[in-house]
Design a protein around this motif. Structure first.
Motif, short mmCIF file in Angstrom:
data_model
loop_
_atom_site.label_atom_id
_atom_site.label_comp_id
_atom_site.label_asym_id
_atom_site.label_seq_id
_atom_site.Cartn_x
_atom_site.Cartn_y
_atom_site.Cartn_z
N PHE A 1 0.82 -1.21 0.00
CA PHE A 1 0.00 0.00 0.00
C PHE A 1 0.86 1.26 0.00
O PHE A 1 0.47 2.29 -0.56
CB PHE A 1 -0.92 0.02 1.23
N LEU A 2 2.01 1.19 0.66
CA LEU A 2 2.88 2.35 0.71
C LEU A 2 3.50 2.65 -0.65
O LEU A 2 3.86 3.80 -0.93
CB LEU A 2 3.99 2.14 1.75
N LEU A 3 3.63 1.62 -1.49
CA LEU A 3 4.26 1.80 -2.80
C LEU A 3 3.24 2.25 -3.84
O LEU A 3 3.61 2.82 -4.86
CB LEU A 3 4.92 0.49 -3.24
N GLU A 4 1.96 1.97 -3.57
CA GLU A 4 0.92 2.32 -4.54
C GLU A 4 0.29 3.65 -4.14
O GLU A 4 -0.54 3.73 -3.25
CB GLU A 4 -0.16 1.23 -4.57
N GLU A 5 0.68 4.69 -4.81
CA GLU A 5 0.20 6.02 -4.44
C GLU A 5 -1.28 6.21 -4.71
O GLU A 5 -1.91 7.12 -4.19
CB GLU A 5 1.00 7.08 -5.20
N THR A 6 -1.85 5.33 -5.53
CA THR A 6 -3.26 5.48 -5.87
C THR A 6 -4.18 4.87 -4.82
O THR A 6 -5.40 5.05 -4.89
CB THR A 6 -3.54 4.80 -7.22
N VAL A 7 -3.66 4.13 -3.85
CA VAL A 7 -4.50 3.49 -2.84
C VAL A 7 -5.15 4.55 -1.97
O VAL A 7 -4.46 5.35 -1.33
CB VAL A 7 -3.66 2.51 -1.98
N GLU A 8 -6.48 4.56 -1.94
CA GLU A 8 -7.21 5.61 -1.21
C GLU A 8 -7.13 5.42 0.30
O GLU A 8 -7.39 6.34 1.06
CB GLU A 8 -8.67 5.63 -1.65
N ALA A 9 -6.78 4.20 0.74
CA ALA A 9 -6.77 3.91 2.17
C ALA A 9 -5.43 4.20 2.82
O ALA A 9 -5.20 3.84 3.97
CB ALA A 9 -7.15 2.45 2.40
N SER B 1 9.55 3.75 6.34
CA SER B 1 9.07 3.87 4.96
C SER B 1 7.78 4.69 4.90
O SER B 1 7.59 5.51 4.00
CB SER B 1 8.86 2.48 4.37
N ALA B 2 6.90 4.47 5.89
CA ALA B 2 5.63 5.21 5.92
C ALA B 2 5.89 6.70 6.12
O ALA B 2 5.25 7.54 5.49
CB ALA B 2 4.74 4.66 7.02
N LEU B 3 6.81 7.04 7.01
CA LEU B 3 7.13 8.45 7.26
C LEU B 3 7.66 9.12 5.99
O LEU B 3 7.44 10.31 5.75
CB LEU B 3 8.16 8.57 8.38
N GLU B 4 8.36 8.35 5.15
CA GLU B 4 8.92 8.89 3.91
C GLU B 4 7.88 9.02 2.82
O GLU B 4 7.88 9.98 2.05
CB GLU B 4 10.05 7.99 3.42
N LEU C 1 4.20 8.57 2.99
CA LEU C 1 2.89 9.18 3.20
C LEU C 1 2.99 10.69 3.02
O LEU C 1 4.04 11.29 3.22
CB LEU C 1 2.37 8.87 4.61
N THR C 2 1.89 11.30 2.65
CA THR C 2 1.88 12.75 2.50
C THR C 2 2.05 13.40 3.87
O THR C 2 1.77 12.77 4.90
CB THR C 2 0.56 13.24 1.89
N PRO C 3 2.49 14.66 3.93
CA PRO C 3 2.64 15.33 5.23
C PRO C 3 1.38 15.31 6.08
O PRO C 3 1.44 15.16 7.30
CB PRO C 3 3.04 16.75 4.85
N MET C 4 0.22 15.45 5.44
CA MET C 4 -1.04 15.41 6.20
C MET C 4 -1.27 14.02 6.79
O MET C 4 -1.80 13.89 7.91
CB MET C 4 -2.22 15.79 5.29
N GLN C 5 -0.92 12.97 6.06
CA GLN C 5 -1.11 11.61 6.54
C GLN C 5 -0.05 11.22 7.56
O GLN C 5 -0.33 10.51 8.53
CB GLN C 5 -1.07 10.63 5.36
N ALA C 6 1.18 11.68 7.36
CA ALA C 6 2.29 11.28 8.23
C ALA C 6 2.33 12.06 9.54
O ALA C 6 2.93 11.60 10.52
CB ALA C 6 3.62 11.46 7.49
N GLY C 7 1.68 13.22 9.59
CA GLY C 7 1.72 14.05 10.79
C GLY C 7 1.23 13.35 12.05
O GLY C 7 1.93 13.31 13.07
N PRO C 8 0.00 12.76 12.03
CA PRO C 8 -0.48 12.05 13.23
C PRO C 8 0.43 10.89 13.63
O PRO C 8 0.62 10.63 14.82
CB PRO C 8 -1.87 11.55 12.80
N LEU C 9 0.99 10.19 12.64
CA LEU C 9 1.92 9.09 12.94
C LEU C 9 3.18 9.64 13.62
O LEU C 9 3.67 9.08 14.61
CB LEU C 9 2.28 8.35 11.65
N LEU D 1 10.35 13.58 14.07
CA LEU D 1 10.45 15.00 14.38
C LEU D 1 10.68 15.82 13.12
O LEU D 1 10.12 16.92 12.95
CB LEU D 1 11.60 15.23 15.37
N THR D 2 11.47 15.27 12.22
CA THR D 2 11.73 15.96 10.95
C THR D 2 10.45 16.12 10.14
O THR D 2 10.18 17.19 9.57
CB THR D 2 12.77 15.17 10.14
N VAL D 3 9.63 15.07 10.11
CA VAL D 3 8.35 15.14 9.41
C VAL D 3 7.47 16.22 10.03
O VAL D 3 6.83 17.01 9.32
CB VAL D 3 7.63 13.77 9.46
N LEU D 4 7.45 16.28 11.35
CA LEU D 4 6.59 17.23 12.05
C LEU D 4 7.03 18.67 11.80
O LEU D 4 6.20 19.58 11.66
CB LEU D 4 6.61 16.91 13.54
#
Length: 794
Positions: free
Chosen positions: A206-214, A244-247, A249-257, A276-279
């Motif tokens: 799922f992390l590799l497929e940017e089109t996955v809506e979930a 890998s997810a932090l790298e 996912l979009t900033p909006m998706q990775a922020g809560p993580l 911390l870098t993502v945040l």
């Protein structure tokens, strides 16, 4: 409920009720829903389940022949009752096997997509419970990834999870991810790691497929796993997936993580740095966009994801505000922690916050194209302004921020002076300004620094004068609250006092005691009360002119206490008077006695119970101070030896309390219709009794006194037994008890059982009868019209 079958056997009406409801051709959805819940509770015991099974009630309620194939199933309350009933019943293997054999699992799987969010959520939670029950009650050996090792029920659920993750249906994929998130968050057994091994490859894809809506749900899943001891202690694959997810996912998706990982104690250091870098990446981008080349050090040395992604989001009106508000909320959450798990670059972070605030009010002219775009998007953006000001408040305690205090105060002053600042943002700006002005005392002293501080304070009071005259009552109210906070923080600071007294602020503040808005009058009372510590109660201070008259302001506040039609200003007056008393600002003991007596007589009949309660606090402070001042005992109300029980000090304090008419107020308050008032009065009287009757002397004193006083005490005891129902509580001695007579009051304190009275006052209002019927009768009585509301009530 009793985990034996006796409950059902001894109460056949339960099964008769269920059977009669099932016999109805068109049962009411609400009654059917209740029946399903009731049956589920009864079937939670294996013995009771078997009994209900023998009478075929379980299958008729939860099987194929139940409401599943009935038109009533269309009602969401019936589906909800069915799911909750099954969840309650699912405590033993017979119930689990019944549902598996009868096809109930497929129904629950389908209900995850129910149009009712309550039903869908309950179905997901039920599947988690069933999977856990199946594995933990039906396995004796450690599981492997082979299907044959898993119990039948668990196989069905796991197979659905695997199929859903590979499905082209986005809704099914989301349902399976939600179920897994809930499972890993609630169950920390070792078998969850085996389940993870079966699905890990699909999650990684799922992390590799940017089109996955979930994709956005992956952050919640990984975070719930990171908090599980099964995964957080492992090394290798799981944390590599998080990285890998932090790298990816979009900033909006990775922020809560990212913020969730930063709160995790056992998070590996390299992952924590990456989170911390993502945040901080959006804040770093803001700082870099403000000036080209970068004038100050940035927040980050390098980015986790492509900086162009963040720049693209900040360049779009639809995403810029959302990203910044989310980032600021996460920073506030992180900075609010008692112990920060990471070292934040607080100086650069403060610069970034100042830049955001300047973008929002248009006071910054960025040199870069990106900065110009962001500035246009953020101009007068209230959401971002409020979020940034919230972070400023919690950033105050961090090291390294003091060096920028003057620059920050310039930014905040610009907000206070701007006519475009909304009342809500202005209130938050006042709060942030007060917090940061409180740090002025920490700055090193020099002539140039003192001049700078004087200029800041002068500017603050100039803008405060303007807002105290605002036509908007919210602005006037916020301005007064700001002034009160400043006085509390800085009243011992010479430069602050001089700047305040040389401004028009004190005069304007007193004028607002007559404001048409009650909230403003209350805030003005509080501000004037604290201002008095500088203008009235510090005679050594040089006062400019002779405009401050203590008697005038005391008279004005007493007038508000007696005549203001609203409760808020009157409550504020009582709080201020109590604070003055507590700080020893009311003069000699004789002056204080007269002051307290006047206040008590003014507010003892006040219709607002909070004013009366505040008056009792005032009385308690006065009693404590008087006893401490006259007697040798420790405070408050500490017992003293019997040898000095009738000492001249004790007699004098009792006479003072009687002259001030405190006892009439205290005893009347015992019968107050508002319980907190009665309880507080009782506590004060108990404290006085402990002082006047030391341990071991109370019983000896009881039964003394003349017959006239005895009659008065009998009347008082009868009156107190009526409590809040007592009518016309006279205190003029007409009932044989003189509340201003020290001997009578001494006798009353020793005779009346105040502890029993306190126990009575502590009882809840339903202590006479606690039952569902009593509650329903109370509700119906409150409604008034029983006929119209009886059905709804029951």
């Amino acid at each position: 409920l009793d985990p034996t079958v006796d409950l059902v056997q001894d109460n056949p009406c339960l099964t008769e009720f269920i059977a009669s409801m099932l016999a109805l051709p068109e049962p009411s959805p609400s009654i059917l829903s209740f029946t399903l819940r009731l049956a589920g509770i009864l079937a939670a015991s294996e013995n009771r389940f078997q009994l209900l099974q023998q009478e075929k009630l379980v299958v008729r309620l939860f099987g194929r022949d139940g409401p599943l194939n009935n038109a009533v199933w269309e009602d969401a309350s019936v589906r909800s009752g069915w799911v909750e009933g099954v969840h309650s019943m699912m405590q033993h293997q017979p119930a689990l096997h019944f549902l598996c054999d009868d096809g109930g699992i497929n129904v629950i799987l389908a209900l995850q997509g129910d149009p009712s969010l309550f039903v869908a959520s309950a179905a997901s939670q039920l599947l988690v419970h069933m999977l856990t029950l199946s594995v933990e009650s039906e396995t004796t050996e450690p599981l492997s990834t082979k299907d044959s090792d898993w119990p039948v029920c668990a196989q069905l659920i796991v197979k659905w999870i695997e199929d859903s993750l590979q499905s082209s249906s986005t809704s099914q994929t989301k349902q399976s991810l939600k179920l897994l998130t809930s499972l890993f968050g609630s169950c920390h057994a070792t078998w969850t790691e085996v389940l993870w091994l079966r699905i890990a490859k699909q999650i990684e894809s799922f992390l590799l497929e940017e089109t996955v809506e979930a994709q956005h749900m992956l952050a919640n899943l990984l975070l719930s796993m990171a908090w599980s001891p099964v995964f957080c202690d492992t090394e290798g694959n799981f944390w590599a997936l998080v990285t890998s997810a932090l790298e990816r996912l979009t900033p909006m998706q990775a922020g809560p993580l990212a913020v969730g990982l930063l709160r995790l104690y056992k998070c590996p250091q390299d992952v924590r740095i990456q989170a911390l870098t993502v945040l901080l990446q959006p804040m770093d981008c803001i700082l870099r966009a403000a000036s080209q080349p970068l004038e100050y050090a940035g927040l980050l040395d390098e980015s986790v994801s492509d900086p162009a992604t963040v720049e693209s989001l900040l360049s779009s009106k639809s995403s810029c505000v959302s990203l910044l508000c989310q980032t600021l909320a996460h920073l506030r959450e992180l900075l609010s922690l008692i112990h920060l798990p990471v070292d934040l670059p607080c100086t650069s972070l403060l610069r970034s916050l100042m830049t955001i605030l300047q973008f929002c009010n248009g006071f910054l002219s960025p040199a870069s194209p990106l900065g110009s775009t962001i500035s246009r998007i953020l101009i007068n953006c209230f959401r971002v302004q409020r979020s940034a000001l919230d972070v400023l408040a919690v950033l105050l305690e961090q090291k390294g921020c003091g060096a920028l205090i003057e620059s920050l105060l310039d930014v905040l002053l610009a907000y206070l002076e701007s006519p475009n600042t909304s009342p809500t943002v202005l209130k938050k700006t006042f709060q942030a300004t007060a917090e940061w002005l409180g740090r002025l005392q920490e700055l090193s002293y020099s002539n140039s620094r003192c001049q700078q501080i004087e200029k800041i304070l002068k500017d603050v009071f100039l803008v405060l004068q303007k807002h105290l005259c605002s036509p908007c009552w919210e602005v006037r109210d916020s301005s007064l609250e700001f002034l009160t906070v400043l006085i509390k923080c800085l009243r011992d600071y010479d430069e602050f006092r001089q700047s305040l007294l040389s401004s028009e602020v004190p005069r304007l503040t007193e004028n607002l005691l007559d404001d048409p808005e009650s909230y403003v009058r209350a805030s003005a009372v509080t501000a004037v009360g604290h201002l008095a510590f500088i203008t009235y109660f510090a005679p050594e201070l040089p006062v400019i002119g002779n405009q401050y008259n203590k008697e005038n302001i005391v008279t004005k506040l007493q007038e508000i206490l007696s005549t203001d039609p609203e409760g808020f200003p009157r409550r504020a007056v009582i709080r201020i008077f109590t604070e003055w008393l507590r700080q020893g600002c009311t003069g000699s003991l004789e002056d204080t006695e007269q002051f307290v007596s006047r206040v008590v007589q003014t507010m003892e009949h006040d219709l607002d119970w909070e004013v009366r309660l505040g008056g009792l606090e005032l009385v308690e402070v006065f009693c404590t101070q008087t006893i401490c001042q006259l007697g040798p005992s420790k405070c408050p109300y500490a017992p003293i030896s019997s040898a000095v029980t009738t000492s001249i000090h004790q007699d004098k304090s009792l006479q003072i309390f009687c002259r001030a008419k405190l006892f009439s107020f205290l005893f009347r308050s015992l019968c107050d219709c508002d319980k907190p008032v009665g309880q507080t009065a009782c506590d004060v009287l108990l404290g006085l009794r402990a002082n006047f009757y030391p341990v071991g002397t109370l019983k000896e004193s009881q039964g003394t006194g003349d017959s006239h006083a005895g009659d008065g005490l009998a009347w008082l005891q009868r009156t107190l037994r009526h409590g809040s129902l007592a009518q016309n509580f006279p205190t003029d001695g007409g009932n044989g008890l003189d509340f201003q007579d020290p001997e009578s009051m001494m006798l009353a304190l020793g005779t009346i059982d105040l502890k029993e009275l306190r126990d009575e006052l502590s009882k809840s209002s339903d202590h006479v009868e606690k039952s569902p019927l009593s509650l329903l009768q109370d509700i119906l009585a409150t409604v008034g019209t029983v006929e119209e509301n009886e059905a709804d009530c029951y």
